[in-house]
Write a protein that holds these residues in place. Sequence first.
Motif, PDB file in Angstrom:
ATOM      1  N   PHE A 192       0.863  -1.184   0.000  1.00 56.76           N
ATOM      2  CA  PHE A 192       0.000   0.000   0.000  1.00 56.76           C
ATOM      3  C   PHE A 192       0.898   1.231   0.000  1.00 56.76           C
ATOM      4  O   PHE A 192       1.781   1.374   0.856  1.00 56.76           O
ATOM      5  CB  PHE A 192      -0.893  -0.029   1.238  1.00 56.76           C
ATOM      6  CG  PHE A 192      -1.897   1.098   1.340  1.00 56.76           C
ATOM      7  CD1 PHE A 192      -3.156   0.975   0.780  1.00 56.76           C
ATOM      8  CD2 PHE A 192      -1.589   2.267   2.021  1.00 56.76           C
ATOM      9  CE1 PHE A 192      -4.093   1.994   0.893  1.00 56.76           C
ATOM     10  CE2 PHE A 192      -2.510   3.290   2.136  1.00 56.76           C
ATOM     11  CZ  PHE A 192      -3.769   3.159   1.567  1.00 56.76           C
ATOM     12  N   PHE A 193       0.678   2.145  -0.963  1.00 57.50           N
ATOM     13  CA  PHE A 193       1.522   3.332  -1.088  1.00 57.50           C
ATOM     14  C   PHE A 193       0.883   4.497  -0.348  1.00 57.50           C
ATOM     15  O   PHE A 193      -0.181   4.975  -0.714  1.00 57.50           O
ATOM     16  CB  PHE A 193       1.717   3.677  -2.564  1.00 57.50           C
ATOM     17  CG  PHE A 193       2.646   4.842  -2.809  1.00 57.50           C
ATOM     18  CD1 PHE A 193       3.772   5.046  -2.032  1.00 57.50           C
ATOM     19  CD2 PHE A 193       2.395   5.729  -3.840  1.00 57.50           C
ATOM     20  CE1 PHE A 193       4.632   6.111  -2.267  1.00 57.50           C
ATOM     21  CE2 PHE A 193       3.249   6.800  -4.091  1.00 57.50           C
ATOM     22  CZ  PHE A 193       4.366   6.991  -3.298  1.00 57.50           C
ATOM     23  N   THR A 224       9.156  -3.284 -11.250  1.00 56.31           N
ATOM     24  CA  THR A 224       9.665  -2.096 -10.565  1.00 56.31           C
ATOM     25  C   THR A 224       8.512  -1.154 -10.247  1.00 56.31           C
ATOM     26  O   THR A 224       7.637  -0.937 -11.093  1.00 56.31           O
ATOM     27  CB  THR A 224      10.700  -1.355 -11.433  1.00 56.31           C
ATOM     28  OG1 THR A 224      11.859  -2.176 -11.579  1.00 56.31           O
ATOM     29  CG2 THR A 224      11.118  -0.027 -10.804  1.00 56.31           C
ATOM     30  N   ILE A 225       8.511  -0.613  -9.031  1.00 52.20           N
ATOM     31  CA  ILE A 225       7.534   0.403  -8.631  1.00 52.20           C
ATOM     32  C   ILE A 225       8.300   1.637  -8.181  1.00 52.20           C
ATOM     33  O   ILE A 225       9.055   1.577  -7.199  1.00 52.20           O
ATOM     34  CB  ILE A 225       6.620  -0.087  -7.498  1.00 52.20           C
ATOM     35  CG1 ILE A 225       5.762  -1.268  -7.968  1.00 52.20           C
ATOM     36  CG2 ILE A 225       5.717   1.047  -6.997  1.00 52.20           C
ATOM     37  CD1 ILE A 225       4.857  -1.845  -6.884  1.00 52.20           C
ATOM     38  N   PRO A 226       8.163   2.772  -8.870  1.00 54.57           N
ATOM     39  CA  PRO A 226       8.817   4.004  -8.412  1.00 54.57           C
ATOM     40  C   PRO A 226       8.056   4.645  -7.259  1.00 54.57           C
ATOM     41  O   PRO A 226       6.824   4.702  -7.256  1.00 54.57           O
ATOM     42  CB  PRO A 226       8.787   4.894  -9.658  1.00 54.57           C
ATOM     43  CG  PRO A 226       7.602   4.416 -10.431  1.00 54.57           C
ATOM     44  CD  PRO A 226       7.476   2.943 -10.150  1.00 54.57           C
ATOM     45  N   ASP A 284       7.814  -1.005 -20.553  1.00 50.62           N
ATOM     46  CA  ASP A 284       6.519  -0.628 -19.975  1.00 50.62           C
ATOM     47  C   ASP A 284       5.849  -1.795 -19.257  1.00 50.62           C
ATOM     48  O   ASP A 284       5.064  -1.583 -18.324  1.00 50.62           O
ATOM     49  CB  ASP A 284       5.586  -0.093 -21.070  1.00 50.62           C
ATOM     50  CG  ASP A 284       5.977   1.295 -21.530  1.00 50.62           C
ATOM     51  OD1 ASP A 284       6.332   2.130 -20.679  1.00 50.62           O
ATOM     52  OD2 ASP A 284       5.951   1.556 -22.748  1.00 50.62           O
ATOM     53  N   ASP A 285       6.123  -3.026 -19.696  1.00 48.28           N
ATOM     54  CA  ASP A 285       5.501  -4.192 -19.065  1.00 48.28           C
ATOM     55  C   ASP A 285       6.298  -4.694 -17.866  1.00 48.28           C
ATOM     56  O   ASP A 285       6.053  -5.781 -17.351  1.00 48.28           O
ATOM     57  CB  ASP A 285       5.315  -5.323 -20.080  1.00 48.28           C
ATOM     58  CG  ASP A 285       6.631  -5.821 -20.663  1.00 48.28           C
ATOM     59  OD1 ASP A 285       7.683  -5.181 -20.421  1.00 48.28           O
ATOM     60  OD2 ASP A 285       6.613  -6.852 -21.378  1.00 48.28           O
ATOM     61  N   TYR A 304       2.912   1.700 -11.768  1.00 46.08           N
ATOM     62  CA  TYR A 304       2.891   3.042 -11.197  1.00 46.08           C
ATOM     63  C   TYR A 304       1.760   3.135 -10.184  1.00 46.08           C
ATOM     64  O   TYR A 304       0.606   2.842 -10.492  1.00 46.08           O
ATOM     65  CB  TYR A 304       2.701   4.084 -12.306  1.00 46.08           C
ATOM     66  CG  TYR A 304       3.837   4.084 -13.307  1.00 46.08           C
ATOM     67  CD1 TYR A 304       5.056   4.681 -13.003  1.00 46.08           C
ATOM     68  CD2 TYR A 304       3.693   3.474 -14.548  1.00 46.08           C
ATOM     69  CE1 TYR A 304       6.106   4.670 -13.912  1.00 46.08           C
ATOM     70  CE2 TYR A 304       4.731   3.458 -15.467  1.00 46.08           C
ATOM     71  CZ  TYR A 304       5.944   4.060 -15.141  1.00 46.08           C
ATOM     72  OH  TYR A 304       6.983   4.048 -16.030  1.00 46.08           O
ATOM     73  N   LEU A 305       2.117   3.519  -8.956  1.00 44.45           N
ATOM     74  CA  LEU A 305       1.136   3.663  -7.893  1.00 44.45           C
ATOM     75  C   LEU A 305       0.964   5.131  -7.532  1.00 44.45           C
ATOM     76  O   LEU A 305       1.951   5.840  -7.331  1.00 44.45           O
ATOM     77  CB  LEU A 305       1.570   2.888  -6.641  1.00 44.45           C
ATOM     78  CG  LEU A 305       1.711   1.371  -6.742  1.00 44.45           C
ATOM     79  CD1 LEU A 305       2.121   0.792  -5.386  1.00 44.45           C
ATOM     80  CD2 LEU A 305       0.431   0.715  -7.231  1.00 44.45           C
ATOM     81  N   ASP A 306      -0.263   5.548  -7.432  1.00 48.96           N
ATOM     82  CA  ASP A 306      -0.565   6.839  -6.832  1.00 48.96           C
ATOM     83  C   ASP A 306      -0.780   6.602  -5.345  1.00 48.96           C
ATOM     84  O   ASP A 306      -0.942   5.453  -4.891  1.00 48.96           O
ATOM     85  CB  ASP A 306      -1.819   7.442  -7.469  1.00 48.96           C
ATOM     86  CG  ASP A 306      -1.994   8.921  -7.147  1.00 48.96           C
ATOM     87  OD1 ASP A 306      -1.085   9.493  -6.488  1.00 48.96           O
ATOM     88  OD2 ASP A 306      -3.028   9.497  -7.531  1.00 48.96           O
ATOM     89  N   ARG A 307      -0.759   7.667  -4.555  1.00 51.19           N
ATOM     90  CA  ARG A 307      -1.043   7.515  -3.133  1.00 51.19           C
ATOM     91  C   ARG A 307      -2.429   6.881  -2.942  1.00 51.19           C
ATOM     92  O   ARG A 307      -3.384   7.244  -3.617  1.00 51.19           O
ATOM     93  CB  ARG A 307      -0.972   8.888  -2.445  1.00 51.19           C
ATOM     94  CG  ARG A 307       0.475   9.372  -2.198  1.00 51.19           C
ATOM     95  CD  ARG A 307       0.568  10.865  -2.080  1.00 51.19           C
ATOM     96  NE  ARG A 307       0.340  11.527  -3.346  1.00 51.19           N
ATOM     97  CZ  ARG A 307       1.297  11.754  -4.259  1.00 51.19           C
ATOM     98  NH1 ARG A 307       2.534  11.375  -4.036  1.00 51.19           N
ATOM     99  NH2 ARG A 307       1.015  12.349  -5.392  1.00 51.19           N
TER     100      ARG A 307
END
Length: 349
Positions: free
Chosen positions: A54-55, A303-305, A331-332, A336-339
């Motif tokens: 959880f971001f 990968t998650i930035p 790209d695969d 990408y996670l938003d808050r």
Amino acid sequence: MSTTAIKHRLTLDPSISKSATRDTPQPASSLPSAKETKLHPKGASSDNENASLFFVGTATTILEWEGIRLMTDPNFLHAGDHVHLGPGVTGTRRTNPAIDLHELPRIDAVLLSHYHADHFDEKVEESLRRDLPIVTTPHAKTHLHDQKGEDRFTNVYDLDFFENAMLDITTSGTQTGGGKVPAVKVTGMPGKHVPPGLLSMANDLLGAVPPTNGWMIELGYKPSSSASDSDFTSGYRIYISGDTLFIDELQEIPKRYSGQNIDLMLIHLGGTTIPGPSAPLLMVTMDAEQGIKLMSLIQPDVTIPIHYDDYDVFLSPLEDFKKAVSSAGWDDRVVYLDRKDEYKFAVKR
């Protein structure tokens, strides 16, 4: 794989409900529902995801697996709040966290990459319960335990590069199939906030920017609670870069984990500059270009930035990294996670 012996052993009992903070005796039972749930970017879901990330924002994430919650780099300041980042250096937060500090559910342990206010803010330091286990750097342990007197954190464990800690999990539930019990292995990974050379030597003398770690988190199982650490089998590896630049010491990571898959990488980006956006003299975290180099070096499955836009000292926006990822044809390989988003994945049993 060659690593040092286990330095610390922590027994975590998530069946004992304890608030993460001192002033919240009855913690929430769970995290809030995610705004969006992401799965493997290649569509590799097999409906057996048993873990989630959880971001919250900045470098703050909450990992949930087998009834345990690990939190990384707790920072719960809000938009407009300021942090002290070094002599004459301040940063202003641009965003709000996904949840507030007092809304946290039970947290079983914290992984703190370094003692910096945008990773462990003053409110967090004041509010977290004093017996909360914290795995961190030797430098941070000095500040959180050795120098705090009666108000010190009582369960602080320091790891240097490639030192290990085993987190044994005590649960009131049943064991997994085959009688296995869950355990977590944490290994300190190299990291440097300041590039090598004269600046690094000066910083070592002045202590302006604190030393930092990355982490390798291995989620896995042992045959029984009494089994030796050598019987631990990793079912999922998460590499967290921490606030580092792309330095030579990182080359050691793929050597040590040769032949062992790194399933997920959380990469701290942003191109953080000091003393600030008006005078960007020195970059102290990876920008998009260095982030791509790290992906190429580590070769993680996903990968998650994180740590990319929450403060005004970040001058390499996430969009730069997205463009670099697309140019590399990866790209695969990126989520990408938003808050308030979560990523779900499967830990092998």
